[in-house]
Design a protein around this motif. Structure first.
Motif, PDB file in Angstrom:
ATOM      1  N   GLN A 149       0.821  -1.275  -0.052  1.00 49.55           N
ATOM      2  CA  GLN A 149      -0.103   0.016  -0.002  1.00 49.55           C
ATOM      3  C   GLN A 149       0.832   1.153   0.006  1.00 49.55           C
ATOM      4  O   GLN A 149       1.724   1.131   0.620  1.00 49.55           O
ATOM      5  CB  GLN A 149      -0.840  -0.026   1.490  1.00 49.55           C
ATOM      6  N   LEU A 175     -10.821  -2.393  -0.210  1.00 57.04           N
ATOM      7  CA  LEU A 175      -9.568  -3.060  -0.326  1.00 57.04           C
ATOM      8  C   LEU A 175      -9.249  -4.281   0.461  1.00 57.04           C
ATOM      9  O   LEU A 175      -9.585  -4.374   1.459  1.00 57.04           O
ATOM     10  CB  LEU A 175      -8.231  -1.963   0.085  1.00 57.04           C
ATOM     11  N   GLY A 235      -6.859  -5.892   2.380  1.00 52.64           N
ATOM     12  CA  GLY A 235      -5.631  -5.396   2.945  1.00 52.64           C
ATOM     13  C   GLY A 235      -5.274  -6.648   3.868  1.00 52.64           C
ATOM     14  O   GLY A 235      -6.166  -7.025   4.642  1.00 52.64           O
ATOM     15  N   LEU A 249      -1.704  -5.293  -0.091  1.00 54.13           N
ATOM     16  CA  LEU A 249      -3.188  -5.257  -0.840  1.00 54.13           C
ATOM     17  C   LEU A 249      -3.105  -6.392  -1.552  1.00 54.13           C
ATOM     18  O   LEU A 249      -2.141  -6.700  -2.245  1.00 54.13           O
ATOM     19  CB  LEU A 249      -3.346  -4.004  -1.354  1.00 54.13           C
TER      20      LEU A 249
END
Length: 1692
Positions: A960, A1005, A1007, A1020
């Motif tokens: 990220q 997202l 993550g 990610l």
């Protein structure tokens, strides 16, 4: 389905132990079946008879039995030996004409011909029936009978192997191996020559004996090297300088006939076999030296001149006049070894004849040579030899150097495989072993020391291939490695180092393929040993002893050439011998007149291999008179039998009956009649016999025992054993033909690189261990077939772990080698070595492909062993199907089978992981087109144990907030997550990696948050699937890394699919890399979410170490810290409490300088109350400071004891300097109180000396008067004026002198000096100590805080301290820990105070002050320490008494404040607690002399002294009472003198003198031992009898501490007096003071209390104010009056 029964006992007699017998080998023979009621277990055959042992332990005899009284015709069927009924026989043996049996309890029974004493029974020429023979060990006291395991019988002798594995012999002939000259030996004797060795088996020929002996283990060889023979005290090494060469000899011969132990030496003189066999246990010398001198004592030059004709083989003159003549025995011995001025052949022959005439056979002394000293043992090479070589160097120069060089080369030869040493170059000890001659060479013993067993012949055999080996001469080393010279009739070895260097193949190097330590793990204890030696002795005219000559040996001698051959069984025919090896080969030697050796090579005086077709594996052997029987594996499971030796024609039987002597002459003729085999021939009928389990030969007869294959059980057992033997031979071939040659290539380490080469060595070592284990297992299975044939003794069931571990270790090593691209790197060296035609590799790897790649071939070859695991599983399952499913045997077999199958799956998975990882590295540089960078990177990331789990080259995972053009690539290995960027990469070890999913709701997202100790970042994923995959993979990998499996497995048992979450709190190790306080420090301990938390150890590279508690990444809690002090070269050491990474709280700091600080810290600095000790009493400046510190400096009140000067300062400090008011006392009695400035006495002060001379005035420096003042003398005279100068060294005075008593007496008063004005007042002392206690209770300052919080803090302090102490229980006594437990309960501390609550508070305080773990206890302990520190030693100065008393009062006041804070309802000082009224009569109230009827409401006054003095005073009593005693010294002396005088008076005279009224005089007193009511008259001479109980009571005043206790003693004394007077007057009585005082005075005198004045003062100073005017007060006043009265008493 019927169960296959385990013990053949349950079988019907027709299925097990079937006996077949025949003679000869022609096709027409059909074996005859002997029928017996039970299965036969063992057969023993003599010349014309046999003995059978059947199940149940019964013994049958058959054949010609002339010793039986009733002669049975020979063809008679077996007859039971009834004399043995009732005994359970476990083994039988047969000699030519006698037999023996061993019973279950180890007893021996003998019968048959006893003409030569072979039955061990004196005075009988033959023994008709089995008769017991006892083996008695006379060395023990009392002598004990020795139990026996097995017997072996020859023609005229018998050997027994005892349970202790020692050999016993009886009968006649040198084949007994005993040191005796008179035969027969009737009584069994121990063969001392084999004592201390572990004998595995014995065998007897007609006139020779064999023993199979286990090699000595590492435990036997760790004695230090010896210079002299322990027996005869001669030197073991000698050195002789001849004209052109030096002779170094260690061939010491000990005339006492005892061989030196293993490690006393390993360098022997080369005695050469006729086949030129030399043994590596002999030094190789340069060509000028023809031999090593055998006569190693230079003081006998005539022996050397005698031509050094080395004696053959250790046969020695028994009573040779020359003790230094020595034997040189070797792999075989020679006719003679010549030296340069060669003596003629006749001399040699004569000498040899002389030797054989007097055969006192002896084995060479093995003197501790290079051989014993391998790198793996870490011992130095033989110091004796080194010093010898060195000492001659000057004299012999160049020549010695070459000699030594040769010895070193010799050493290299010993490091060659047979000795199993580790290679000295390269990765020592990692070289794993591959054995000789397809023989496994992992030698537990050998890695410790080279066996005396090794022989260079073995090396040759290790390198040569099968066929060429069998054809070549036994001693001739292939490849031209040695130059061998033949001289006329004697053989001599001439070896020059230069020649050696030329001849040796340059690309080969000696390798020891034995793993480090050489140990085969615990398998050693369970499995049969393969590390064996064969020893032989007796007659040798046919070469049957195997030493390369025809000489007899009187004592056992090791056959060198069979060392390292892994012999597992020996057998002896009449004049030939056999040895069977673990690799299923047979060595034979001795008489070959009828082809019984199975080969036609000569000479047959050394062991040679019998010629067997390729693929025939022999596993049982037996030898008859002139034939040999071999039981072997063929192509099918059923065993086959080979015969080698003389054909027996019908009709020749009669010849057999002739005497043995005639047989020899007739041999030729007989052979012509019968013919014989050139090599072993297969007996065609063996296939009809069923499953043969063992073969026996004897006389001319052959016997085979077989079983029927019921339920397939027997076949399965045979198949298992056969498969294991085959597999072992296969492994040995791979080892000797592939692995060893490869490892020996000189160029290999450079071709592979150091790391891969090390891995290959490890792999070879593991291969070796596995190979060795297989060999041991094969031997174990074979012996099970021979005797038991049951499931119980299958080691693979009970000890499956040994096998599983061995394969597991091997596969790890294999995977590691593969991952590092080892097989690819090995391709070129292999191609160079094995040529372009890899047929050998293909055959061994069982590879059927056309033209396979070399790397694939090598992989297949090394993976071959793992295939065998499946075979184990299959065969165990096959065995299991022979049993009922419910039986325990089925269960055991089934369990073991599943263990092996499970391992097969696990190893397959490992192999796949290794391949996946290898291919990843292979294509690694191409990834993401970052070629240059990644090539460099591969080196640092590619680790042998590292396996790939997944990687993100498909952009499935990104970082990220990464830059637009940045490259981020994540690779997950089984031990680390690697984040690679364009030019850098970072490795995050998994053990300290935490990953958690980020919820997707709001961000959209996918993550993952990754936490590591120094970084936190977010990854990610491109999809929920990828996110789940990575999360699962990382978590699984972390979990396995934490469980220690990270090294060898990379995925959890497949298919489980469970979601594993590794613990958030864990134990791991980590090295910090970022700049900051922890840079390059390594932490090992507990973690929580990326931060050290819990117990751990932190080490910095500069040597600092912290061990203790952490919290949130910082040191917090209790811990120890060590910091090196470079200048002093010692460590600073802190032990104590920490907070936020700094020292905080209580601790002890030991400085490298020797200073010790013990006290409080804050923010890493000394702060609060603490004690600093400098130096020890004997160092330059010992001193102690105890007091207050402020930010690392002495500031506030403190006491400094300067031991060197003998001064003690008590006062104020600032910044390490004395500043403010203070007091100094010295050991000479000086006392100063006054003002200090800048560490000096400066300003107003008072100085008193011991004799009361006083100065009051101005000071300018220590003890220096300067300015106005008054000097008062002891007699009251004084000087007033200006003073200057140092006290004690002459003062300058300007002033007036006064003599007061001449004038007004008021003047005196003005000059009485008032002490205590210029010192620190008691309340200001030790404030830091009290502040600490308050802060421990959670209060910032005095009384400011919450009561409940304080109690919580107390509970926490106690529990943590207890937990801390539980780790080291020795700190606590049991009572102490009970106290702690009771304190952890918070007492009721709210609500009105009643008497009951008051008492419980009092008890709580007593307990609390008893343990330093409680804040109050800690406070009291510290106060006691500071008090003693102040007033002990120099501080015991009488002028300090008032301060000491005030200090105690101030303690009481201040502690009482804390107590009232904790128990808030407690009234203040002087407050009253009402008592329950029921107690009125029981307790007399303070404040009324008597309980009157209108007494006030009963109550108890609260005071700090009543509550706390009982706790405090006993601890402070010694220093305080010492001060009182010093202060009252003069008064007490006057008083004591008076007491002593008055006590000389008898009772009545004293009473009269003191004016006691006569009515109080006792007339009679109770007798000390009274009859009821008996009294004794008080006479004028009676002494110490009146008021005796009152006197005793008063004496107890000295044993109590607190004023209240002392007052109680006075009160009791009054009561005793009253009681006695009342009994005297027979009525109630009220005292008046006039009456009472004289009586009490009498009691005080008689009590003789030494320091009464001190006691009185102490009570007066510290008594509770509330009792001063009560009953106690009046009584105390009376005592005080008595004291003064006695002092001023005038005697009339």
């Amino acid at each position: 389905m019927e169960t296959q029964r385990k013990s053949s006992g349950d079988d019907c007699g027709g299925e097990r132990g079937l006996l077949h017998t025949w003679k000869g080998y022609s096709c027409s023979i059909t074996p005859e079946r002997l029928l017996l009621p039970r299965p036969v277990l063992q057969v023993a055959l003599g010349t014309r008879h046999g003995v059978l042992l059947v199940e149940g332990g019964q013994v049958y005899s058959f054949g010609d039995l002339p010793w039986k009284q009733s002669q049975v015709p020979e063809l008679a069927k077996p007859t039971l030996e009834s004399a043995l009924s009732g005994q359970r026989v476990v083994a039988v043996a047969a000699g030519s004409f006698h037999s023996g049996a061993v019973t279950e309890d180890g007893g021996v029974h003998m019968w048959g011909d006893n003409g030569a004493g072979q039955c061990g029974l004196s005075s009988l020429s033959s023994v008709p029936n089995p008769t017991p023979v006892a083996l008695v060990d006379s060395d023990t006291s009392p002598p004990q009978t020795v139990p026996v395991l097995e017997l072996a019988c020859g023609q005229q002798h018998t050997l027994a192997l005892s349970v202790q594995r020692e050999v016993w012999a009886w009968g006649s002939g040198c084949q007994l191996g005993l040191n005796v000259s008179v035969f027969p030996v009737w009584k069994p004797q121990k063969v001392e020559h084999l004592a201390g060795r572990y004998v595995l088996q014995v065998a007897c020929g007609a006139s020779h004996s064999l023993a199979l002996v286990r090699c000595l283990g590492p435990l036997d060889v760790h004695r230090p090297p010896v210079d002299k023979c322990g027996q005869c005290n001669q030197l073991l090494y000698t050195m002789t300088d001849k004209e052109d060469h030096v002779i170094i000899s260690d061939s010491h011969y000990c005339p006492l006939g005892v061989e030196l132990t293993e490690d006393e030496g390993r360098l022997e003189a080369p005695a050469l076999t006729q086949g030129l066999k030399t043994s590596p246990s002999e030094p190789v010398l340069p060509s000028q030296t023809s031999t090593l001198a055998n006569n190693s004592d230079p003081s006998h030059p005539q022996d050397l001149e005698k031509g050094d004709s080395s004696l053959a083989n250790g046969a020695l003159p028994a009573s040779d006049s020359d003790p230094s003549a020595e034997s040189a025995d070797g792999g075989g011995a020679v006719a003679g070894v010549k030296n340069s001025p060669y003596p003629d052949e006749q001399a040699v022959k004569d000498y040899l004849k002389k030797l054989s005439d007097n055969t006192q056979a002896e084995q060479t002394a093995k003197a501790g040579g290079l051989h014993a000293l391998l790198p793996s043992t870490g011992r130095e090479t033989s110091s004796t030899l080194n010093s010898l070589v060195a000492s001659c160097a000057s004299a012999v120069g160049e020549r010695v150097a070459s000699t030594y060089e040769a010895l070193s080369l010799k050493k290299m030869m010993n490091f060659y495989l047979p000795s199993g040493a580790s290679r000295s170059a390269g990765i020592t000890g990692a070289v794993p072993g591959v054995g000789d001659n397809t023989t496994e060479r992992v030698r537990q013993e050998d890695s410790m020391q080279a066996k005396k067993s090794s022989s260079t012949g073995d090396i040759r055999e290790e390198e040569a291939e099968g066929l060429r080996r069998r054809l070549s001469l036994p001693g001739l080393l292939s490849q031209g490695r040695y130059a061998v010279h033949l001289l006329s009739s004697s053989y001599t070895l001439l070896l020059s180092p230069r020649l050696l260097r030329k001849a040796g193949r340059p690309r080969m190097r000696a390798v020891a393929l034995t793993p480090l330590g050489g140990a085969v793990p615990e398998a050693q204890e369970v499995l049969p040993t393969l590390q064996t030696e064969v020893w032989s002795w007796g007659h040798g005219e046919h070469g049957q002893l195997g030493h390369g000559d025809n000489l007899a040996r009187l004592q056992p001698l090791c056959i060198k050439s069979l060392n390292n051959k892994e012999v597992v069984r020996v057998a002896a025919g009449a004049h030939h011998s056999l040895a069977l090896t673990a690799q299923s080969q047979v060595f034979s030697w001795g008489s070959n007149s009828s082809g019984q050796l199975g080969h036609m090579e000569s000479p047959s005086t050394v062991p040679r291999l019998a010629k067997m077709s390729e693929g025939i594996r022999v596993w049982d052997v037996s030898a008859g008179e002139r034939h040999t029987l071999l039981l072997a594996d063929g192509d099918c499971i059923q065993p086959i039998i080979y015969y080698s030796g003389q054909q027996v024609k019908e009709g020749t039987e009669e010849n057999h009956a002739k005497e043995t002597g005639q047989q020899e002459e007739e041999e030729e003729g007989e052979q012509r009649v019968g013919g014989y085999t050139q090599q072993p021939v297969l007996l065609p009928f063996c296939m009809h016999l069923g499953y043969v389990s063992s073969v026996f030969a004897g006389g001319r007869r052959c016997v085979a025992l077989s079983d029927r294959n019921v339920m397939g059980f027997i076949a399965s057992l045979h198949e298992l054993a056969s498969a294991e033997r085959k597999f072992y031979c296969k492994l040995c071939n791979i080892k000797t033909q592939i692995i060893r040659p490869l490892l020996e290539l000189e160029s290999l380490s450079s071709a592979l690189g150091q790391v891969t080469f090390g891995l290959l060595q490890t792999l070879a070592g593991r291969f070796s261990l596995m190979c060795h284990l297989t060999g041991q297992h094969a031997a174990s299975l074979t012996s099970n077939l021979r005797r038991g044939r049951d499931v119980k003794s299958l080691l693979i069931l009970d000890h499956a772990d040994i096998f599983l571990d061995s394969y597991h270790e091997y596969c790890i090593a294999l995977g590691n080698f593969q991952v590092m691209g080892g097989f690819q790197a090995l391709t070129k060296p292999s191609l160079d070595f094995f040529g372009k035609s890899p047929e050998l590799l293909q055959r061994l790897a069982e590879c059927s492909e056309e033209n396979p790649a070399m790397a694939d071939l090598l992989v297949a070859l090394f993976c071959l062993p793992t295939r065998h695991l499946h075979e184990y599983g299959r065969l165990l399952l096959k065995l299991a199907t022979c049993f009922e499913v419910s039986s325990s045997d089925y269960q055991r077999l089934q369990d073991s089978c599943s263990k092996f199958e499970a391992l097969v799956l696990q190893l397959k998975r490992k192999r796949k992981e290794a391949e996946y990882t290898f291919h990843f590295w292979k294509s690694f540089p191409g990834k993401m087109t970052l070629n240059g960078v990644f090539v460099r990177r591969q080196d640092s990331l590619r680790k042998p144990h590292r396996r790939l789990i997944c990687e993100s080259s498909n952009k499935a995972l990104t970082l990220q907030n990464a830059g637009r053009f940045s490259v981020n690539w994540f690779i997950l290995f089984n031990d680390a997550l690697v984040h690679a960027q364009f030019s850098t990469h970072h490795v995050f070890p998994l053990a300290t990696l935490w990953v958690e999913p980020i919820p997707e709701e709001n961000t959209g997202l996918y993550g993952l948050k990754v936490i590591t100790p120094e970084e936190t970042f977010t990854l990610l994923a491109c999809s929920p699937m990828e996110k789940a995959k990575w999360l699962r993979s990382i978590n699984q990998a972390v979990d396995q890394a934490l469980n220690g499996a990270g090294q060898d497995t990379a995925s959890v048992s497949s298919g489980t699919g469970q979601k594993l979450e590794p613990p958030i709190s864990r134990t791991a190790s980590y090295t910090f890399y970022k700049d900051g306080r922890l840079k390059e420090a390594t932490y090992e301990g507990r973690w929580l979410a990326g931060k050290p938390n819990g117990r751990g150890v932190l080490k910095w590279p500069d040597g600092r170490i912290y061990t203790g508690e952490f919290k949130n990444g910082l040191e917090d809690g209790f811990g120890e810290f060590v910091a090196p002090n470079k200048t002093l070269n010692k460590n600073d050491h802190y032990q104590g409490h920490w907070k936020d990474g700094k020292m905080h709280g209580l601790g002890t700091y030991r400085y490298a300088s020797g200073e010790v600080y013990d006290g409080s810290f804050q923010d890493g600095m000394r702060h609060g109350h603490g004690m600093l000790r400098s130096g020890k009493l004997n160092t330059s400046s010992p001193s102690v400071f105890i007091g207050q510190w402020l930010q690392d400096k002495k500031t506030g009140y403190g006491v400094f004891d300067d031991i060197t000067k003998g001064e003690k300062y008590m006062g104020m400090w600032q910044d390490h300097l004395r500043q403010g008011t203070g007091v100094v006392v010295t050991q000479f009695g000086l006392y100063y109180e006054g003002v200090f400035k800048d560490n000096k006495m400066m300003g107003t002060g008072i100085l008193l000396s011991e004799d009361d001379t006083t100065y009051e005035g101005e000071f300018s420096d220590d003890w220096t008067l300067n300015g106005k003042g008054v000097l008062t003398m002891a007699n009251g005279d004084y000087l007033e004026g200006s003073f200057g100068g140092e006290w004690g060294s002459g003062l300058k005075v300007t002033g007036s002198y006064f003599k007061p008593h001449l004038f007004d007496t008021d003047k005196e008063k003005t000059h009485a000096v008032k002490l205590g004005r210029l010192c620190v007042c008691a309340e200001d002392k030790w404030q830091a100590v009290f502040d600490e206690c308050w802060s421990q209770l959670g209060c910032e300052a005095l009384g400011q805080g919450e009561n409940s919080k304080a109690w919580e803090n107390i509970a926490v302090a106690l529990t943590t301290s207890r937990r801390h102490i539980e780790h080291s229980p020795e700190l606590l006594s049991r009572t102490h820990s009970k106290t702690l437990e009771s304190l952890e309960v918070i007492p009721q501390h709210e609500g009105p105070i009643t008497m009951e609550r008051y008492d419980s508070i009092r008890l709580y305080l007593i307990k609390a002050c008893d343990t330093p773990l409680h804040p109050l206890g800690r406070l009291v302990e510290t106060l006691v320490a500071v008090y003693r520190m102040t007033y002990v030693g120099v501080g015991a100065n009488r002028r300090l008494l008032p301060q000491a008393v005030n200090e105690i009062k101030s303690y009481l006041y201040r502690i009482f404040q804390i107590v009232r804070f904790l128990f808030q309802d407690l009234p203040e000082e002087g407050g009253v607690i009402p008592e329950p009224t029921t107690n009125v009569q029981d307790e007399t109230e303070p404040g009324s002399t008597d309980a009157q009827l209108d007494s006030p409401k009963p109550s108890r006054v609260v005071s700090s002294s009543a509550l706390l003095l009982p706790v405090l005073l006993p601890r402070l009593y010694p220093p305080l009472f010492t001060l009182y005693a010093l202060d009252k010294e003069k008064e007490d002396d006057v008083y004591w003198e008076c007491v002593l005088r008055l006590n000389k008076q008898p009772d009545l005279a004293l009473l009269a003198f003191l004016g006691v009224q006569q009515k109080f005089w006792p007339v009679s007193i109770p007798v000390s031992m009274p009859a009821p009511g008996e009294k004794q008259q008080v006479l004028s001479s009676t002494k110490d009898a009146c008021f005796a109980t009152a006197v005793e009571t008063l004496q107890q005043i000295s044993t109590t501490f607190t004023p209240s206790d002392k007052l109680q003693v006075i009160k009791l004394t009054f009561e005793e007096i009253t009681q006695e007077v009342q009994s005297l007057l027979k009525q109630d009585f009220l005292w008046s003071m006039d009456d009472l005082f004289p009586v009490f005075l009498y009691v005080v005198l008689r009590a003789r209390i030494r320091n009464l004045g001190s006691e009185v003062s102490l009570i007066e100073d510290l008594m509770d104010p509330c009792v001063q005017h009560g009953e106690h007060g009046i009584m105390f006043t009376t005592l005080k009056a008595c004291y003064y009265q006695i002092q001023h008493e005038k005697i009339h």
